[in-house]
Structure formats: structure tokens, C-alpha cells
Design a protein around this motif. Structure first.
Motif, PDB file in Angstrom:
ATOM      1  N   LEU A  94       9.525   4.803   7.511  1.00  0.00           N
ATOM      2  CA  LEU A  94       8.944   5.441   6.342  1.00  0.00           C
ATOM      3  C   LEU A  94       7.468   5.096   6.230  1.00  0.00           C
ATOM      4  CD1 LEU A  94      11.717   4.835   3.639  1.00  0.00           C
ATOM      5  CD2 LEU A  94      11.297   6.906   4.992  1.00  0.00           C
ATOM      6  N   PRO A  95       6.679   5.962   5.579  1.00  0.00           N
ATOM      7  CA  PRO A  95       5.275   5.611   5.343  1.00  0.00           C
ATOM      8  C   PRO A  95       5.189   4.434   4.380  1.00  0.00           C
ATOM      9  CG  PRO A  95       5.860   7.612   4.153  1.00  0.00           C
ATOM     10  CD  PRO A  95       7.024   7.290   5.035  1.00  0.00           C
ATOM     11  N   PRO A  96       4.033   3.769   4.306  1.00  0.00           N
ATOM     12  CA  PRO A  96       3.894   2.659   3.360  1.00  0.00           C
ATOM     13  C   PRO A  96       4.255   3.086   1.937  1.00  0.00           C
ATOM     14  CG  PRO A  96       2.032   2.710   4.848  1.00  0.00           C
ATOM     15  CD  PRO A  96       2.817   3.959   5.120  1.00  0.00           C
ATOM     16  N   LEU A  97       4.837   2.154   1.199  1.00  0.00           N
ATOM     17  CA  LEU A  97       5.231   2.400  -0.181  1.00  0.00           C
ATOM     18  C   LEU A  97       3.992   2.377  -1.075  1.00  0.00           C
ATOM     19  CD1 LEU A  97       7.646   2.645  -2.195  1.00  0.00           C
ATOM     20  CD2 LEU A  97       7.628   0.145  -2.316  1.00  0.00           C
ATOM     21  N   ASN A  98       3.826   3.409  -1.887  1.00  0.00           N
ATOM     22  CA  ASN A  98       2.710   3.472  -2.823  1.00  0.00           C
ATOM     23  C   ASN A  98       3.006   2.599  -4.031  1.00  0.00           C
ATOM     24  OD1 ASN A  98       1.148   5.595  -1.415  1.00  0.00           O
ATOM     25  ND2 ASN A  98       2.928   6.862  -1.910  1.00  0.00           N
ATOM     26  N   VAL A  99       2.099   1.690  -4.367  1.00  0.00           N
ATOM     27  CA  VAL A  99       2.346   0.802  -5.497  1.00  0.00           C
ATOM     28  C   VAL A  99       1.163   0.806  -6.462  1.00  0.00           C
ATOM     29  CG1 VAL A  99       3.847  -0.691  -4.126  1.00  0.00           C
ATOM     30  CG2 VAL A  99       1.437  -1.276  -4.379  1.00  0.00           C
ATOM     31  N   CYS A 100       1.502   0.651  -7.723  1.00  0.00           N
ATOM     32  CA  CYS A 100       0.531   0.406  -8.787  1.00  0.00           C
ATOM     33  C   CYS A 100       0.832  -0.965  -9.388  1.00  0.00           C
ATOM     34  CB  CYS A 100       0.611   1.464  -9.885  1.00  0.00           C
ATOM     35  SG  CYS A 100       0.074   3.112  -9.372  1.00  0.00           S
ATOM     36  N   ILE A 101      -0.204  -1.676  -9.736  1.00  0.00           N
ATOM     37  CA  ILE A 101      -0.043  -2.943 -10.444  1.00  0.00           C
ATOM     38  C   ILE A 101       0.083  -2.652 -11.930  1.00  0.00           C
ATOM     39  CG2 ILE A 101      -1.141  -5.128 -11.048  1.00  0.00           C
ATOM     40  CD1 ILE A 101      -2.575  -5.030  -8.347  1.00  0.00           C
TER      41      ILE A 101
END
Length: 237
Positions: A120-127
Motif C-alpha cells: 500500500l502507499p504510505p498512510l496519510n496522517v494528520c497530527i
């Protein structure tokens, strides 16, 4: 099930977002609508998908996994996990979601990166940032933000996309804008500090403060009740 007319409510939510963007002097494609579908049945998500909605936000893991299984035939769904995330649930989130908005600890970030499938592509994260200092809410303080961002930016299977907040309710537009403006400033500083990170997302603004959030630069607004009607009972806490 709810008796809300989803075509009308979704159209009204989109129009509200467009009007807010126009009033803020921003292009109408400058912010996206995240449909918060927690506690709502899969059939409502399917109907929203048929109306062109693709991004959905879920708070409760098992409930979300059940819906994902029921909706596996739909193409283009983008799943956002927006609730508090416990260590024992990171694997399923890393494997089944496209975005996580609620990262507030380095331990959680490391587990998400380690457990993200390599295909899978990198997981998009928000802080998640706690702008109101409320002990009942998750999130780091502004003072802790830079250190956590540094740790996330160094993890191989995560994309640090931006910041999220859920400020305390206030009565006036001016009061609503104050913590959101502070988050926007922190976001701009973060972009300067981490020029190689794909920082492009301010996840802020809900049913009661969408207009304030758009004025302060929100790029992703989270609407639930305005689209799906009053919240039902949660299947998981």
C-alpha cells in the motif's frame, strides 16, 4: 435508519462549503468535504457514494470495518479514521484506512508505520492538536507539535499531511476563528520547518464552525449531522 433526504442534505452541505469559500475569497475547489459517517449504516454511505461523495470519516474501528466489508464493491472510496486511536487498534487502521487524523503520540505513529502493508502507499496522517487545552480531548499542545512532527516525518510508511483540531465550542465567529488562526500559523511554521514533507492539509471545521474554519484556511472540513442527520448510538467507544 433516518428519514433525512440525503440528496438534499448533501447538496446543501456542498453549497454551504462553496459559499463559505467564495466569501473567504478562495476558489471553490480549495477545500474538500469529508462526510463523517460514524454510527450511520453502510446503505447511507452507498447512497452518498452514488451522489458523488468519495471521502468518509469514521471514529469507531469495528463499526468502520464492518461497513468497509459491506461496501467492498464500491470503487474510489477514501476512508479517514478520525477518532482517538489506541495502540491495540493501530494494525487494522494501518491496513484498512487511507488517512488518520488523530495521531498525537510518537508510539502510535511508529506502530502505524511498522504495520502499514508494504504493497500500500504510505498512510496519510494528520497530527491532532488540542487547541483549547481540554483534558477531555486528545491531541498534542502547540509546544509538543514540532517534536512529534519530526518523529513522524522520519517514518518510512507515513506521509505527514497536516494538522487536525476539534476546538471547544464558542458562540461567535470571532471566538471560533481564534484557535483556528493559531493552528493555521502553526501549520505554516511546520511547512517551513519540514519542506520535504507533503504538508497540505488543515483538517478543521465542523457543522458549527465551518465558516470560521474556511476563513482560517481549512482544506478539509468534517460534516456529519449536516449530511446524515442526528447521530445514532455508537457501536463502540
Amino acid at each position: 435508519m433516518t428519514d433525512i433526504a440525503l440528496p438534499e442534505s448533501l447538496a446543501a452541505a456542498r453549497e454551504r462549503l462553496h459559499v463559505a469559500l467564495e466569501n473567504a475569497g478562495r476558489p471553490i475547489n480549495d477545500a474538500r468535504l469529508l462526510a463523517v459517517s460514524k454510527t450511520k449504516p453502510a446503505d447511507m454511505i452507498r447512497q452518498a457514494w452514488q451522489l458523488g461523495q468519495r471521502e468518509f470519516g469514521e471514529n469507531y474501528l469495528q463499526e468502520a470495518l464492518d461497513k468497509q466489508a459491506q461496501l467492498a464493491d464500491l470503487e474510489g472510496l477514501v476512508w479517514h479514521f478520525i477518532g482517538p486511536l489506541q495502540s491495540n487498534k493501530t494494525r487494522a487502521v494501518a491496513e484498512r484506512f487511507d488517512w488518520v487524523h488523530s495521531v498525537d503520540r510518537a508510539k502510535i505513529a511508529r506502530r502505524l508505520s511498522e504495520q502499514r502493508p508494504t504493497e500500500l502507499p504510505p498512510l496519510n496522517v494528520c497530527i491532532q492538536v488540542n487547541m483549547s487545552g481540554e483534558t477531555s480531548k486528545s491531541g498534542v499542545s502547540l509546544d509538543e507539535l514540532s517534536q512529534l512532527a519530526s518523529e513522524i516525518a522520519g517514518l518510512p510508511n507515513l506521509n505527514l499531511r497536516g494538522l487536525m483540531t476539534i476546538p471547544a465550542p464558542t458562540e461567535t465567529l470571532e471566538a471560533q476563528r481564534k484557535p483556528l488562526a493559531a493552528l493555521r500559523e502553526a501549520f505554516l511554521q511546520l511547512k517551513q520547518a519540514f519542506p520535504d514533507a507533503p504538508l497540505d492539509t488543515l483538517s478543521m471545521g465542523m457543522s458549527d464552525d465551518l465558516e470560521a474554519a474556511i476563513l482560517e484556511g481549512a482544506t478539509l472540513v468534517r460534516l456529519g449531522t449536516a449530511i446524515f442527520g442526528a447521530r445514532g448510538s455508537a457501536s463502540e467507544t
